[in-house]
Design a protein around this motif. Structure first.
Motif, short mmCIF file in Angstrom:
data_model
loop_
_atom_site.label_atom_id
_atom_site.label_comp_id
_atom_site.label_asym_id
_atom_site.label_seq_id
_atom_site.Cartn_x
_atom_site.Cartn_y
_atom_site.Cartn_z
N ASP A 128 -16.72 21.31 -6.88
CA ASP A 128 -15.66 20.52 -6.24
C ASP A 128 -16.24 19.54 -5.25
OD1 ASP A 128 -13.82 21.96 -7.64
OD2 ASP A 128 -13.50 23.43 -6.03
N LYS A 173 -15.82 10.94 -5.82
CA LYS A 173 -14.57 10.22 -5.59
C LYS A 173 -14.63 9.32 -4.36
CE LYS A 173 -11.19 13.28 -5.91
NZ LYS A 173 -9.94 13.88 -5.45
N ASN A 174 -15.55 9.61 -3.46
CA ASN A 174 -15.69 8.81 -2.24
C ASN A 174 -17.07 8.15 -2.23
OD1 ASN A 174 -13.24 9.69 -0.49
ND2 ASN A 174 -14.07 11.56 -1.37
N GLN A 194 -21.07 8.71 3.02
CA GLN A 194 -19.63 8.93 3.10
C GLN A 194 -19.23 9.12 4.57
OE1 GLN A 194 -21.63 10.58 1.04
NE2 GLN A 194 -20.91 10.04 -1.00
N ARG A 214 -17.58 16.60 -6.99
CA ARG A 214 -16.48 15.73 -7.40
C ARG A 214 -15.96 14.92 -6.21
NH1 ARG A 214 -13.03 19.78 -9.83
NH2 ARG A 214 -14.96 20.58 -10.76
N TRP A 215 -15.88 15.60 -5.04
CA TRP A 215 -15.40 14.90 -3.83
C TRP A 215 -16.35 13.76 -3.47
CZ3 TRP A 215 -17.48 14.25 1.13
CH2 TRP A 215 -16.59 13.71 2.06
#
Lengths: 542, 322
Positions: free
Chosen positions: B197, B204-205, B115, B200-201
């Motif tokens: 979280d 999402k990326n 990322q 999840r981040w």
């Protein structure tokens, strides 16, 4: 206001006033080609006052920009303003300030000599100083410089497209002025002391000038070499500092701070000596711990050469090197602590007169104390890693250099003004200016400690909104500070024409300079002065 | 204590205790000196009736005392600060590596999973994070006041910094070393997220490849494998499992193969030649960006030694020549 209120001791009229050094050749030529250390001191005073005005104008721009978070000025204007402020204030005001003005005027008189050892070199130093200054002003004229006064590589050598070269030449040239002045003072102190003026009878101001001269002669050549290498890399592309050319950027920082840390002591050592003269006079008491005061100045001069690495704790230097530099930085604080204690002890059992010079000197001790103590915090690398390059550092060194050196310089100007000009100024206004400077200084710079703790980095043209309140307070303080600098210019100039004439020894002081007329004759003394122990306040004045 | 600034990392409270102790000590000394000065100033003002016998007396005993007392106090503080400083420079084992490249005027960040982000750094709460940093142009400085950490970011060499966040939230980071025109715009936020979280981040990326895989692709496309690969005909050291090993050099010295060594070997191959090999590798100076070099280093780090390899590069070849 009565004479006693003003702290001025009534005296019998001096026997027929001798022609002062102002009489004689009055033409411009007579000043520009003079070899009289007193006239050269006045040339220097006029020049550094001009530079102080320029540097102060740049400071005003900085404080104006920082009123709003987005910055009032264009970014490149701001970057050039803080660079110009740093370059001018460090090399063209603070470093020369006390030595070349008061030092130049007083050193020969304080040791009972007729002039410095090399009067022609003294004049040549002034020309080098002004010449160097001309290059820096030319750099400004041509569009300015945006590297910061520290000229960090590789930004200064390969990335900045401003007038770095002109600024470097200016600093390089003026460095030789510093070296020659240092050499002149060292030789003068060694060889020109009058019979009976032994080393341990020297006023602490002379000791301060001597210590600073040694530092000047040893450190300044390193700056000259370093800047020459920056110039070579910038112009010819010799790879010394830029890693893209095979150089090492940290090498520059080591060389630069090897000069620039001792340079900090060049600014403070003469101020320490000067404050001792003033405090001793207005307590009518010997300086407490004369010998310790002397040795601590010499210790600062020596240890000051070994602490440069504390500017580089977060630069990527080895952890072990950082530990050694930290230890040495704590050690160099010991002699400074000794001096603070001794000044305080000198007040004990004195007969304290709160004249304007005394208020400046006491203000110096207080602000230097606050600057020195926060220096201890920065000497610990664990804390420096948090505070380095923030406003905490800005506040720290302004407390030492402005609160310390400038306050002492102004105290010295007020103390010896009657001697240099033969005139008395308005004590009431002078006291007001001294108190205003102390207050204005704290309002300007104390908030910057808090800004630093909150993390505001230095050299920021714009900043996060949470920093605004403290910045506004700081700018408000800067207005007070500006008034406190402008006031003395006005009433001192006023005194030249309308001030009362000063007797030879208006403060009942003991140094040799008070044994001659105010202003002194060209030869400094018509009758040989009588050297005694320094600060012989237990004996009557001569 | 932290009204002005949050304590958001494991090191922050340790630094703060030392800081406030120093503030207390300095405040005590300053107030003491000022009070004494004011007391003397009032008592001994000119014309007062205070006793002044022994006015000009000096005292060696007093001088020595106020030399030795501050000396002892400074040494004590120095030793304390050393312990804090040593911890600031000892990243915990297993810290997660994040790569950072600074350039005029932005921070480019790349996570191990591939990322990328600019002027922002997302990290999970409670995980030690180690930043490996390099600059593409001038010197910058990465500073997170809420974590009490700062480290200059240099061109041409890696520096590193670690922290373990202890509070979720956004914390500003700044460039603290003047780096030119938009120095004051080189700021961003560290976003500390609860582990869920953060997961999840990350999801999402998604990154097409992780850093090491990008490095592997570069290793082939830039021709590194032509010489350093298993089937190469050119006599060049095998790099599998190189990271962390001791390398014997042609001049007889040894070096640990760390990030800096591999970085320098790519850009300045003649600087440290492996024993037993001819200095025939061309420099990749100007052909690879710092980000690409970081990816190559990550790839080399990810490889493991193949069975036929000697334990340290160069040692066998040296042996053969004797």
């Amino acid at each position: 206001m009565s004479a006693i209120d003003a702290g001025i001791v009534p005296q019998p009229k001096p026997e027929s006033a001798a022609p002062s050094f102002y009489s004689g050749d009055q033409s411009l030529r007579g000043w520009l080609f003079t070899r009289d250390h007193k006239r050269i001191a006045i040339l220097y005073t006029l020049s550094i006052t001009l530079f102080f005005g320029l540097g102060g104008a740049a400071a005003a721009m900085i404080r104006y920009d920082l009123i709003v978070p987005s910055g009032e000025l264009a970014t490149e204007v701001y970057n050039k303003a803080f660079t110009f402020h740093g370059v001018v204030m460090v090399w063209f005001f603070l470093l020369p300030s006390i030595p070349v003005t008061l030092g130049n005027f007083l050193l020969p008189i304080m040791i009972g000599a007729r002039d410095l050892a090399f009067p022609r070199i003294n004049l040549f130093s002034w020309y080098l100083f002004v010449g160097g200054g001309a290059f820096v002003v030319a750099a400004l004229w041509a569009g300015g410089v945006d590297t910061g006064w520290t000229f960090y590589t590789p930004y200064s050598t390969m990335f900045s497209n401003t007038n770095v070269y002109l600024a470097i030449i200016g600093v390089f040239v003026t460095g030789f002025s510093t070296i020659f002045t240092g050499l002149n003072f060292i030789v003068t102190t060694h060889t020109m002391r009058m019979p009976g003026m032994t080393w341990m009878r020297l006023p602490l101001f002379v000791w301060g000038l001597y210590a600073v001269s040694v530092v000047m002669v040893l450190a300044t050549p390193v700056l000259a070499m370093t800047l020459a290498l920056v110039g070579l890399e910038r112009v010819v592309g010799v790879g010394v500092f830029d890693p893209a050319l095979g150089g090492d950027p940290l090498l520059f920082q080591h060389l630069f701070w090897f000069y620039s840390h001792p340079a900090v002591y060049m600014m403070i050592l003469p101020a320490m000596g000067l404050a001792s003269e003033v405090i001793s006079c207005f307590t009518s008491r010997r300086v407490f711990g004369y010998k310790f005061m002397t040795y601590s100045m010499l210790a600062i001069a020596v240890i000051g050469f070994m602490v440069w690495g504390h500017h580089m704790f977060v630069s990527g230097m080895s952890v072990y090197a950082a530990m050694v530099f930290s230890l040495l930085s704590f050690l160099v604080a010991v002699p400074s602590a000794i001096k603070i204690f001794n000044w305080t002890a000198t007040l004990r059992k004195g007969d304290i007169r709160f004249t304007a010079p005394m208020l400046y000197a006491l203000g110096f001790v207080g602000l230097f104390l606050l600057g020195g103590l926060t220096g201890l915090i920065l000497a610990a690398p664990a804390l420096d890693e948090f505070l380095h390059d923030t406003y905490f550092v800005i506040a720290h060194f302004h407390y030492v250099m402005v609160g310390g050196s400038v306050m002492a310089y102004l105290g010295g100007i007020h103390f010896w003004w009657p001697k240099v000009t033969g005139r008395l100024y308005s004590e009431r206004l002078a006291k007001f200016a001294a108190v205003l400077m102390f207050v204005g200084f704290n309002v300007t710079f104390f908030p910057q400690y808090l800004l630093g703790y909150e993390g505001m980095p230095r050299r920021y043209h714009s900043y996060l909104p949470k920093f605004q309140e403290l910045n506004i307070i700081s700018t408000g303080g800067a207005v007070l500070l500006a008034i406190s600098y402008a006031l003395p210019v006005l009433y001192l100039l006023w005194s030249l024409r309308y001030g009362k004439r000063s007797p030879p020894n208006p403060w009942d002081a003991r140094g040799l300079e008070w044994q001659t007329s105010s202003p002194p004759p060209k030869e400094n003394f018509l009758h040989p002065p009588v050297p005694r122990e320094a600060y012989a306040y237990d004996e009557p004045a001569l | 204590m932290s009204a002005l600034l949050p304590d958001a990392s494991t090191m922050a409270p340790r630094v703060d205790v030392l800081f406030w102790y120093m503030i207390g000590l300095c405040g005590f000394v300053a107030v003491g000196i000022f009070a004494t000065m004011i007391y003397f100033a009032l008592k001994y003002r000119a014309g007062s009736k205070a006793d002044r016998t022994g006015k000009h007396k000096q005292s060696i005993g007093v001088e020595v005392t106020w030399t030795l007392v501050p000396f002892g106090m400074f040494i004590a503080v120095f030793i304390w600060s050393l312990f804090v400083f040593a911890r600031l420079h000892s990243p915990p084992a297993g810290a997660q590596t994040v790569y950072l490249v600074a350039k005029q005027w932005m921070w480019k960040i790349q996570h191990a999973g591939g990322q990328r982000e600019i002027n922002a750094l997302h990290v999970p709460l409670g995980e030690p994070i180690r930043l490996v940093m390099i600059s593409q142009d001038v010197i910058h400085s990465f500073s997170v006041p809420a974590f009490r950490v700062k480290q200059d970011v240099l061109p041409g060499t890696y520096t590193d910094l670690w922290f373990t966040p202890t509070e979720t939230g956004r914390y500003s980071f700044y460039c603290d070393q003047y780096c030119g025109l938009d120095h004051s715009r080189m700021i961003g936020d560290v976003v500390v997220m609860a582990p869920a979280d953060y997961a999840r981040w990350l999801a999402k990326n998604p990154a097409p490849e992780n850093v090491a895989a990008r490095g592997a692709a570069l290793f082939r496309s830039r021709g590194c494998s032509g010489c350093h690969g298993a089937n190469a005909s050119v006599h060049a050291p095998d790099l599998d499992g190189l990271y962390g090993r001791t390398v014997h050099l042609a001049d007889g010295s040894t070096v640990i193969a760390d990030d800096r060594y591999i970085h320098d070997s790519i850009l300045l191959p003649d600087k440290q030649v492996v024993a037993g090999f001819a200095p025939i590798m061309p420099s990749f100076e100007g052909q690879l960006s710092e980000e690409e070099i970081l990816e190559l280093v990550a790839y080399i780090k990810s490889t493991t030694a193949t069975a036929h390899q000697p334990p340290s590069v160069g040692s066998e070849s040296t042996h053969e020549r004797h």
